[in-house]
Design an enzyme around this catalytic site. Structure first.
Site, short mmCIF file in Angstrom:
data_model
loop_
_atom_site.label_atom_id
_atom_site.label_comp_id
_atom_site.label_asym_id
_atom_site.label_seq_id
_atom_site.Cartn_x
_atom_site.Cartn_y
_atom_site.Cartn_z
N MET A 1 83.94 27.35 45.62
CA MET A 1 83.93 28.58 46.42
C MET A 1 82.54 29.22 46.39
SD MET A 1 87.71 30.17 46.08
CE MET A 1 87.52 30.99 44.52
N LEU B 1 77.14 29.38 43.04
CA LEU B 1 77.11 28.24 42.13
C LEU B 1 76.41 28.55 40.81
CD1 LEU B 1 76.23 25.46 44.74
CD2 LEU B 1 78.49 26.18 43.92
N GLY C 1 78.26 25.33 35.68
CA GLY C 1 79.54 24.62 35.66
C GLY C 1 79.70 23.79 36.93
N HIS C 2 79.48 24.44 38.08
CA HIS C 2 79.52 23.72 39.36
C HIS C 2 78.49 22.59 39.36
CE1 HIS C 2 80.71 27.92 40.85
NE2 HIS C 2 81.78 27.19 41.11
N GLN D 1 94.43 30.86 48.85
CA GLN D 1 94.69 30.84 47.41
C GLN D 1 94.53 32.21 46.76
OE1 GLN D 1 91.42 27.93 46.77
NE2 GLN D 1 91.01 29.06 44.90
N VAL E 1 81.71 24.19 31.13
CA VAL E 1 80.35 24.55 30.76
C VAL E 1 80.35 26.02 30.36
CG1 VAL E 1 77.96 24.73 31.56
CG2 VAL E 1 79.39 22.80 32.29
N SER F 1 82.04 32.31 38.43
CA SER F 1 81.43 33.17 39.44
C SER F 1 81.86 34.62 39.21
CB SER F 1 81.84 32.73 40.84
OG SER F 1 81.53 31.35 41.03
N ARG F 2 83.08 34.81 38.70
CA ARG F 2 83.60 36.16 38.50
C ARG F 2 82.92 36.89 37.34
NH1 ARG F 2 88.70 33.68 40.43
NH2 ARG F 2 89.28 34.77 42.35
P1 AMP Z 1 85.28 27.65 41.95
O1 AMP Z 1 84.03 27.80 42.76
O2 AMP Z 1 85.45 28.71 40.90
O3 AMP Z 1 86.51 27.44 42.80
O4 AMP Z 1 85.10 26.32 41.11
C1 AMP Z 1 84.79 25.10 41.75
C2 AMP Z 1 84.90 23.99 40.75
O5 AMP Z 1 84.01 24.22 39.66
C3 AMP Z 1 86.30 23.88 40.14
O6 AMP Z 1 86.63 22.52 39.96
C4 AMP Z 1 86.14 24.57 38.82
O7 AMP Z 1 87.04 24.13 37.83
C5 AMP Z 1 84.72 24.17 38.46
N1 AMP Z 1 84.17 25.09 37.46
C6 AMP Z 1 84.14 26.44 37.53
N2 AMP Z 1 83.62 26.96 36.40
C7 AMP Z 1 83.32 25.90 35.59
C8 AMP Z 1 82.76 25.77 34.29
N3 AMP Z 1 82.39 26.83 33.57
N4 AMP Z 1 82.59 24.52 33.79
C9 AMP Z 1 82.96 23.44 34.51
N5 AMP Z 1 83.49 23.49 35.75
C10 AMP Z 1 83.67 24.71 36.29
#
Ligand code: AMP
Length: 281
Positions: A30, A33, A36-37, A61, A176, A186-187
């Site tokens: 989403m 970035l 983690g992303h 969602q 991560v 992101s939050r």
């Molecule tokens: P989001 O943008 O929050 O929907 O996350 C997109 C992808 O990044 C999803 O597969 C999340 O599980 C992954 N993600 C988000 N935060 C982390 C993190 N801290 N470590 C690893 N993957 C992450």
């Protein structure tokens, strides 16, 4: 790097790539970035001939009173990060193109969508499964990469891929964290400096649970109490859920015998954060 905003365009490019016999690694996000992303993107880059990152703040969602409208966005920074990481295609569709008028099809992964985040966000995983299946189909994903930070989401997607005989291989990668242990999200951008400190209680609660597992504790209630005690020390923390569940079925453990998943969701002020840890003896 090519930036594509239209579903039809992305699909056409993906078809060409598949025709050439190349593999496509997809990382759905989403946006906004963080590292983690980027860990997912780097892995997709390494394991596939073509790497696609998608950015789509998926309305289906989010619940009616959630943060869809104020979800953090920074398209310029995201673009630069993707370019630097060697992404081939950045796919950023519009909600109207993903859900055109008359749209009415949703995917539900039944049992796994009920507990944990599903209890407080009843339509969340239906939205997640639906968008992920659409992205797999649009991008013709050979492999797709997800973070175990969203452990329940990963199990839902993996189960959907298995149950619907999808061609896409679903890969989960470790959470991560910031150097002090806070899971990247992101939050986290919503947190004030003081709330940011209080947010450490999630990871620290999971560490308490981890220590209990190492000590051989068998009573799940002891785990829940230890996690709760850590979290309620923070003035702005409010527990949404904390639980100790079977890592595959996500059913609550009645007794701890072997592995368990400790999973928590906590509001710090108005910001809802989640974290989890697989515990093994
Ligand atoms: P989001 O943008 O929050 O929907 O996350 C997109 C992808 O990044 C999803 O597969 C999340 O599980 C992954 N993600 C988000 N935060 C982390 C993190 N801290 N470590 C690893 N993957 C992450």
């Amino acid at each position: 790097m090519e930036i594509l905003t239209r579903v039809a365009e992305m699909k056409e490019r993906a078809r060409e790539i598949v025709r050439e016999g190349s593999s496509i690694g997809v990382v759905p996000t989403m946006g906004y970035l963080h590292d983690g992303h980027m860990s997912l993107i780097r892995r997709a880059r390494r394991e596939n001939e073509v790497c696609v990152a998608t950015i789509f703040v998926n309305p289906t969602q989010f619940g009616p009173n959630e943060d869809l409208d104020k979800y953090p966005r920074d398209p310029d920074a995201d673009r630069a990060k993707c370019m630097e990481a060697g992404v081939d295609f950045l796919f950023t569709p519009s909600p109207e193109d993903i859900y055109p008028p008359g749209y009415q099809t949703y995917v539900t992964v039944e049992d796994l969508s009920g507990p944990l985040c599903g209890a407080s966000r009843p339509t969340h995983f239906r939205g997640v499964a639906t968008i992920v299946l659409k992205l797999f189909n649009i991008c013709l994903a050979t492999r797709a990469y997800f973070g175990l930070k969203d452990y329940q989401q990963f199990q839902v997607i993996r189960t959907m891929a298995r149950d619907l005989n999808l061609e896409t291989q679903v890969i989960g990668l470790p959470t991560v964290r910031e150097s002090d242990g806070l899971a990247m999200s992101s939050r986290n951008a919503y947190l004030s400096p003081d709330q940011r400190k209080q947010a450490l209680c999630l990871n620290e609660a999971l560490e308490e649970a981890s220590a209990l597992m190492k000590s051989g504790e068998k009573d799940p209630r002891k785990y829940l109490t230890a996690m709760e005690d850590r979290i309620i020390r923070e003035p702005q923390a409010r527990i949404d859920y904390l639980n100790l569940v079977d890592p595959e079925s996500l059913e609550e453990l009645k007794e701890v015998n072997g592995r368990g998943l400790a999973a928590i969701a906590v509001f710090i002020g108005a910001t809802r954060l989640i974290d989890n840890r697989i515990l093994s003896p």
